[in-house]
Design a protein around this motif. Sequence first.
Motif, PDB file in Angstrom:
ATOM      1  N   ALA A 119       0.521  -1.239   0.034  1.00  0.00           N
ATOM      2  CA  ALA A 119      -0.172  -0.007   0.250  1.00  0.00           C
ATOM      3  C   ALA A 119       0.636   0.845   0.572  1.00  0.00           C
ATOM      4  CB  ALA A 119      -1.058   0.062   1.451  1.00  0.00           C
ATOM      5  N   GLU A 120       1.933   1.526   0.844  1.00  0.00           N
ATOM      6  CA  GLU A 120       3.016   2.446   0.857  1.00  0.00           C
ATOM      7  C   GLU A 120       3.462   2.593  -0.114  1.00  0.00           C
ATOM      8  OE1 GLU A 120       5.872   2.156   3.371  1.00  0.00           O
ATOM      9  OE2 GLU A 120       4.290   1.696   5.797  1.00  0.00           O
ATOM     10  N   VAL A 121       3.819   1.617  -1.262  1.00  0.00           N
ATOM     11  CA  VAL A 121       4.600   1.578  -1.994  1.00  0.00           C
ATOM     12  C   VAL A 121       4.065   2.002  -3.362  1.00  0.00           C
ATOM     13  CG1 VAL A 121       6.176   0.617  -4.279  1.00  0.00           C
ATOM     14  CG2 VAL A 121       6.921  -0.005  -1.924  1.00  0.00           C
ATOM     15  N   VAL A 122       2.490   1.344  -3.630  1.00  0.00           N
ATOM     16  CA  VAL A 122       2.383   1.599  -4.429  1.00  0.00           C
ATOM     17  C   VAL A 122       1.113   2.968  -4.248  1.00  0.00           C
ATOM     18  CG1 VAL A 122      -0.893   0.883  -5.469  1.00  0.00           C
ATOM     19  CG2 VAL A 122       0.823  -0.738  -5.218  1.00  0.00           C
ATOM     20  N   SER A 123       0.994   3.483  -3.458  1.00  0.00           N
ATOM     21  CA  SER A 123       0.478   4.933  -3.348  1.00  0.00           C
ATOM     22  C   SER A 123       1.515   6.284  -4.447  1.00  0.00           C
ATOM     23  CB  SER A 123       0.314   5.324  -2.119  1.00  0.00           C
ATOM     24  OG  SER A 123       1.922   5.710  -1.278  1.00  0.00           O
ATOM     25  N   GLN A 124       3.106   5.682  -4.164  1.00  0.00           N
ATOM     26  CA  GLN A 124       4.097   6.415  -4.880  1.00  0.00           C
ATOM     27  C   GLN A 124       4.269   6.688  -6.151  1.00  0.00           C
ATOM     28  OE1 GLN A 124       4.562   9.247  -2.793  1.00  0.00           O
ATOM     29  NE2 GLN A 124       3.426   8.186  -1.618  1.00  0.00           N
ATOM     30  N   ILE A 125       3.484   5.700  -7.217  1.00  0.00           N
ATOM     31  CA  ILE A 125       3.901   5.674  -8.027  1.00  0.00           C
ATOM     32  C   ILE A 125       2.445   5.532  -9.289  1.00  0.00           C
ATOM     33  CG2 ILE A 125       5.638   3.176  -7.678  1.00  0.00           C
ATOM     34  CD1 ILE A 125       3.905   0.925  -7.942  1.00  0.00           C
ATOM     35  N   SER A 126       3.064   5.645  -9.939  1.00  0.00           N
ATOM     36  CA  SER A 126       1.092   4.765 -11.463  1.00  0.00           C
ATOM     37  C   SER A 126       2.270   4.892 -12.756  1.00  0.00           C
ATOM     38  CB  SER A 126       1.392   6.921 -11.851  1.00  0.00           C
ATOM     39  OG  SER A 126       2.299   7.378 -12.822  1.00  0.00           O
ATOM     40  N   PRO A 127       1.799   4.288 -13.038  1.00  0.00           N
ATOM     41  CA  PRO A 127       0.026   3.166 -13.123  1.00  0.00           C
ATOM     42  C   PRO A 127      -0.174   2.774 -12.293  1.00  0.00           C
ATOM     43  CG  PRO A 127       0.619   2.425 -15.561  1.00  0.00           C
ATOM     44  CD  PRO A 127       1.680   3.083 -15.102  1.00  0.00           C
ATOM     45  N   PRO A 128      -1.376   2.159 -11.923  1.00  0.00           N
ATOM     46  CA  PRO A 128      -1.851   1.358 -10.634  1.00  0.00           C
ATOM     47  C   PRO A 128      -1.327   0.075 -11.044  1.00  0.00           C
ATOM     48  CG  PRO A 128      -3.487   2.574 -11.367  1.00  0.00           C
ATOM     49  CD  PRO A 128      -2.164   3.039 -12.118  1.00  0.00           C
ATOM     50  N   PRO A 129      -0.811  -0.846  -9.913  1.00  0.00           N
ATOM     51  CA  PRO A 129      -0.926  -2.317 -10.703  1.00  0.00           C
ATOM     52  C   PRO A 129      -1.875  -3.506 -11.406  1.00  0.00           C
ATOM     53  CG  PRO A 129      -0.067  -2.768  -8.450  1.00  0.00           C
ATOM     54  CD  PRO A 129      -1.037  -0.976  -8.797  1.00  0.00           C
ATOM     55  N   PRO A 130      -1.557  -4.256 -12.521  1.00  0.00           N
ATOM     56  CA  PRO A 130      -2.982  -4.904 -12.109  1.00  0.00           C
ATOM     57  C   PRO A 130      -2.920  -5.351 -11.072  1.00  0.00           C
ATOM     58  CG  PRO A 130      -0.848  -6.205 -13.595  1.00  0.00           C
ATOM     59  CD  PRO A 130      -0.756  -4.608 -12.580  1.00  0.00           C
ATOM     60  N   ALA A 131      -5.211  -5.383 -10.745  1.00  0.00           N
ATOM     61  CA  ALA A 131      -5.482  -5.872  -9.568  1.00  0.00           C
ATOM     62  C   ALA A 131      -4.891  -7.409  -9.448  1.00  0.00           C
ATOM     63  CB  ALA A 131      -7.324  -6.440  -9.777  1.00  0.00           C
ATOM     64  N   SER A 132      -5.198  -8.054  -9.840  1.00  0.00           N
ATOM     65  CA  SER A 132      -4.630  -9.798  -9.910  1.00  0.00           C
ATOM     66  C   SER A 132      -3.293  -9.947  -9.884  1.00  0.00           C
ATOM     67  CB  SER A 132      -4.891 -10.717 -10.704  1.00  0.00           C
ATOM     68  OG  SER A 132      -4.495 -10.355 -12.119  1.00  0.00           O
ATOM     69  N   ALA A 133      -2.578  -8.820  -9.032  1.00  0.00           N
ATOM     70  CA  ALA A 133      -1.123  -9.152  -9.586  1.00  0.00           C
ATOM     71  C   ALA A 133      -0.681  -9.362  -7.238  1.00  0.00           C
ATOM     72  CB  ALA A 133      -0.114  -8.036  -9.939  1.00  0.00           C
ATOM     73  N   PRO A 134      -0.591 -10.345  -7.011  1.00  0.00           N
ATOM     74  CA  PRO A 134       0.030 -10.047  -6.017  1.00  0.00           C
ATOM     75  C   PRO A 134       0.734  -9.643  -5.137  1.00  0.00           C
ATOM     76  CG  PRO A 134       0.325 -12.226  -6.441  1.00  0.00           C
ATOM     77  CD  PRO A 134      -0.163 -11.661  -7.720  1.00  0.00           C
ATOM     78  N   PRO A 135       0.844  -8.387  -4.375  1.00  0.00           N
ATOM     79  CA  PRO A 135       1.822  -7.619  -3.651  1.00  0.00           C
ATOM     80  C   PRO A 135       2.847  -7.988  -3.751  1.00  0.00           C
ATOM     81  CG  PRO A 135      -0.159  -8.012  -2.333  1.00  0.00           C
ATOM     82  CD  PRO A 135      -0.190  -9.150  -2.906  1.00  0.00           C
ATOM     83  N   PRO A 136       3.320  -9.018  -3.343  1.00  0.00           N
ATOM     84  CA  PRO A 136       5.186  -9.096  -2.848  1.00  0.00           C
ATOM     85  C   PRO A 136       5.659  -9.439  -4.946  1.00  0.00           C
ATOM     86  CG  PRO A 136       4.025 -10.572  -1.723  1.00  0.00           C
ATOM     87  CD  PRO A 136       3.131 -10.548  -2.811  1.00  0.00           C
TER      88      PRO A 136
END
Length: 281
Positions: free
Chosen positions: A213-230
């Motif tokens: 959540a911390e990393v994704v909030s600082q990047i764009s575009p957002p990752p695919p919804a089905s991708a596991p966080p790791p």
Amino acid sequence: MVAKPEPMVTGDAVVLDVQIAQLPVRALAALIDLTVVFVAYLIGVALWALTISDLDDALSAAVLIVFTVLSFVGYPVVFEVATRGRSLGKMALGLRVVSDDGGPERFRQALFRGLSGFIEIWAFAGAPAVVCSMLSAKGKRIGDVFAGTMVITERGPKMPPPVPMPPDLAWWASSLQLSGLRPEQAELARQFLSRAGQLEPTLRDQMAHRIYAEVVSQISPPPPASAPPPLVLAAVLAERHRRELARLRPVASPTSWPPAPQAPPPPASLAGPPGGFTTPS
């Protein structure tokens, strides 16, 4: 004194962690260079004295002046340009001069450092260089400040191998905007991935989602919804590392990841609950 990590922002807004060369190590490297120059200068003056009788006074003085300039200014400039930021002393101690943006030292910068070094090191016995280095957070002497360079060490603590790029996320990672990602966030993600296999599954999943959540909030575009966080974290770190290498090695930059497909379907290999991922090694 041990070299410390120092964040450095490249021209591509990628943050690198480099090991700034500390004053004692730089002083020892400078002592080696000074010894080399002094010995070479004494040999040159001895040869000049042997031939002075064959030259008139004006020509003899001109030869001595040119040789002095070549010895004290030409030595650091020629070596640093030819070896991409290193002199004999820096080679011996694993140091290198780089630009503030992390790129290789340019001729203009090497020339400015050489001219400045003649004044602050030779004319004033190194006192201005020592004082400026002690006051600078990056250990810069006066020549480094005005040339836009710094000296780093290439013999710091061995870093773990870079995180490999998950193949199914390479197309997404190649389009990322990473300028908002802070170095401490990237380091936290890297440490998590390196130790995820040793963590209890419940704790591992909790940490993965929090860091994600911390990393994704600082990047764009957002990752695919089905991708596991790791796997998302691994893709971000791998792309960040690829851009670092592309910046530091412009001649032989790493190959780019495959481009994004026209309409990428949800990768089958990323389906399933996040708890079932395989951590990149």
